[in-house]
Design an enzyme around this catalytic site. Structure first.
Site, PDB file in Angstrom:
ATOM      1  CB  SER A 292      28.520  15.786  10.653  1.00 36.48           C
ATOM      2  OG  SER A 292      27.255  15.407  11.159  1.00 36.48           O
ATOM      3  CB  SER A 293      24.520  19.389  11.970  1.00 34.05           C
ATOM      4  OG  SER A 293      23.775  18.199  11.767  1.00 34.05           O
ATOM      5  CB  CYS A 294      26.308  14.775  14.710  1.00 36.06           C
ATOM      6  SG  CYS A 294      27.895  14.177  14.081  1.00 36.06           S
TER       7      CYS A 294
ATOM      8  CG  HIS B 171      20.442   9.929   6.926  1.00 35.55           C
ATOM      9  ND1 HIS B 171      21.600   9.945   6.178  1.00 35.55           N
ATOM     10  CD2 HIS B 171      20.832   9.700   8.211  1.00 35.55           C
ATOM     11  CE1 HIS B 171      22.644   9.739   6.971  1.00 35.55           C
ATOM     12  NE2 HIS B 171      22.212   9.594   8.201  1.00 35.55           N
TER      13      HIS B 171
ATOM     14  CE1 TYR C  93      30.819  10.490  10.489  1.00 39.69           C
ATOM     15  CE2 TYR C  93      29.212  12.011  11.426  1.00 39.69           C
ATOM     16  CZ  TYR C  93      29.962  11.568  10.348  1.00 39.69           C
ATOM     17  OH  TYR C  93      29.872  12.211   9.141  1.00 39.69           O
TER      18      TYR C  93
ATOM     19  CE  LYS D 241      32.764  13.683   9.286  1.00 42.04           C
ATOM     20  NZ  LYS D 241      33.478  13.910   8.022  1.00 42.04           N
TER      21      LYS D 241
END
Length: 324
Positions: free
Chosen positions: A109-111, A181, A138, A142
Site C-alpha cells: 500500500s502507498s501508506c 474510499h 496497518y 505492510k
C-alpha cells in the site's frame, strides 16, 4: 509463462485486487488457479496455512489478502489491523518457503511511505520519515511484508517481489456509506442524488487536495507483469534491501476535478457544494512509477474511462453491493 501448467494461489481472491487478478489469470490456458474462502482457510492460522500449502503443490503466490479499511476503522481497531495483517503475510510467506514455492508477489500500500515524503513518492522514501498516525499499525504491517520478502530472498534465495499500488478503484470495490474510499463513496452519493433528483451533492473539504488513482484491472495487469518479469530485469530496478516497486497512473487530480468527472460519468446535473469545515487531509499524494514504466508496463485506463467502466459495473451489481 512456460507451456507447463502453473498452479497459482491467489490469497484474497474475493477482494477487489484479488478478484481482478483471478479474472485476468483465468484467460491463460497454462494457469490453474487455487483459491480458498475465509471459511475454508483462516490465513491467520499458521498450522492451517502450512497444511494448505503442503496439500496443493503451489508454484506461484499472489498475496493480495489483507484486513483493510478507512481512517475510522484504522483508528478504532489498530490492534486488529496490525495483528491480522502481520499474521496473514508471515504465515503465507513462511509456508511458501517451507514448501519450496520460488515465486511470490506481495501487494502492499502507498501508506508505507512517510507522511511528509517528497512528491512524487519514490521507492527509496521507505523508512525515511514518520508515518501517518491514523493508519500507522496497518502501514507497519505492510512494511513488514516487504521486509519478509527481502529477508527470504537474502537467506533462502527466493524470488519474492513486492508491488505498492496507489489509490485503487473499480469492480468489487466497497460502496459502504461510512467505510468506503473516496471514489466509491462519491459514486454512490452522485448515483443516489441522480435517482432522487437532488439539487446538490455535498463533498467534504475544499476540493483542492491532489490524489492519484489507478483502475484495479491495471493493478492486476501490473502485478502479473511484475511477477513474470525476467529476474535480471527486475533486479536492475531493485536492490536486496529495497525490493519493492510502485504501481500508479503517474497522474493526479484534485478532489474537485474527481467529483466533476464522476458527476459527468453518472449524468448528475445538480450542484457540487464543498464543505470547507471538514478536513482536507494531505495536500498531495502521488507516487513515482518511473521504475515500472522503465520495465515496460503502462496503465490502460485513464480516469474518465476507468470511472465509466466502474459505474457500469456498479449499475449491474447495485442490488448486491456492500451498500449498508
Amino acid at each position: 509463462m512456460s507451456s507447463s501448467v502453473l498452479r497459482v494461489f491467489i490469497a484474497g481472491h474475493r477482494g477487489m485486487v484479488g478478484s481482478a487478478l483471478k479474472r485476468q489469470l483465468e484467460i491463460h490456458d497454462n494457469v490453474s488457479i487455487i483459491t480458498a474462502t475465509r471459511a475454508e482457510l483462516d490465513l491467520a492460522n499458521q498450522q492451517a496455512v502450512n497444511e494448505f500449502f503442503a496439500t496443493h503443490r503451489i508454484d506461484q503466490v499472489y498475496l493480495a489478502a489483507a484486513k483493510v479499511g478507512g481512517i475510522h476503522a484504522n483508528n478504532t481497531y489498530p490492534a486488529d489491523f496490525i495483528y491480522q495483517n502481520l499474521m496473514i503475510e508471515a504465515n503465507i510467506i513462511q509456508a511458501a518457503n517451507q514448501n519450496n514455492v520460488q515465486k511470490l508477489l506481495f501487494l502492499g500500500s502507498s501508506c508505507i511511505y512517510p507522511k511528509f515524503a517528497d512528491q512524487p513518492m519514490s521507492e527509496d522514501a521507505l523508512l525515511a520519515g514518520t508515518l501517518e498516525p491514523t493508519n500507522e499499525p496497518y502501514a507497519v504491517a505492510k512494511i513488514a511484508g516487504i521486509k519478509l520478502c527481502e529477508s527470504y530472498n537474502r537467506q533462502y534465495g527466493r524470488d519474492y517481489r513486492s508491488v505498492m499500488p496507489t489509490n485503487l478503484y473499480g469492480p468489487e470495490d466497497n460502496f459502504h456509506p461510512d467505510n468506503s474510499h473516496v471514489i466509491p463513496a462519491l459514486m454512490r452519493r452522485f448515483h443516489e442524488a441522480k435517482v432522487s433528483n437532488a439539487s446538490e451533492v455535498v463533498i467534504w473539504g475544499s476540493g483542492k487536495p491532489l490524489r492519484e488513482f489507478l483502475h484495479v484491472d491495471d493493478m492486476a495487469a501490473a502485478s502479473i507483469y511484475v511477477m513474470n518479469l525476467d529476474q535480471a530485469l527486475y533486479q536492475k530496478q531493485t536492490t536486496p534491501m529495497l525490493s519493492h516497486i510502485n504501481v500508479g497512473s503517474g497522474v493526479d487530480c484534485s478532489i474537485k476535478e474527481l467529483a466533476e468527472t464522476i458527476a459527468k460519468v453518472i449524468g448528475y446535473q445538480g450542484s457540487l457544494v464543498f464543505d470547507t469545515t471538514k478536513p482536507d487531509g494531505s495536500p498531495r499524494k502521488l507516487m513515482s512509477s518511473s521504475k515500472i514504466r522503465s520495465l515496460g508496463w503502462q496503465p490502460n485506463y485513464n480516469l474518465e474511462r476507468g470511472l465509466a467502466h466502474t459505474y457500469d459495473w456498479f449499475n449491474a451489481n447495485v442490488l448486491t453491493l456492500r451498500m449498508a
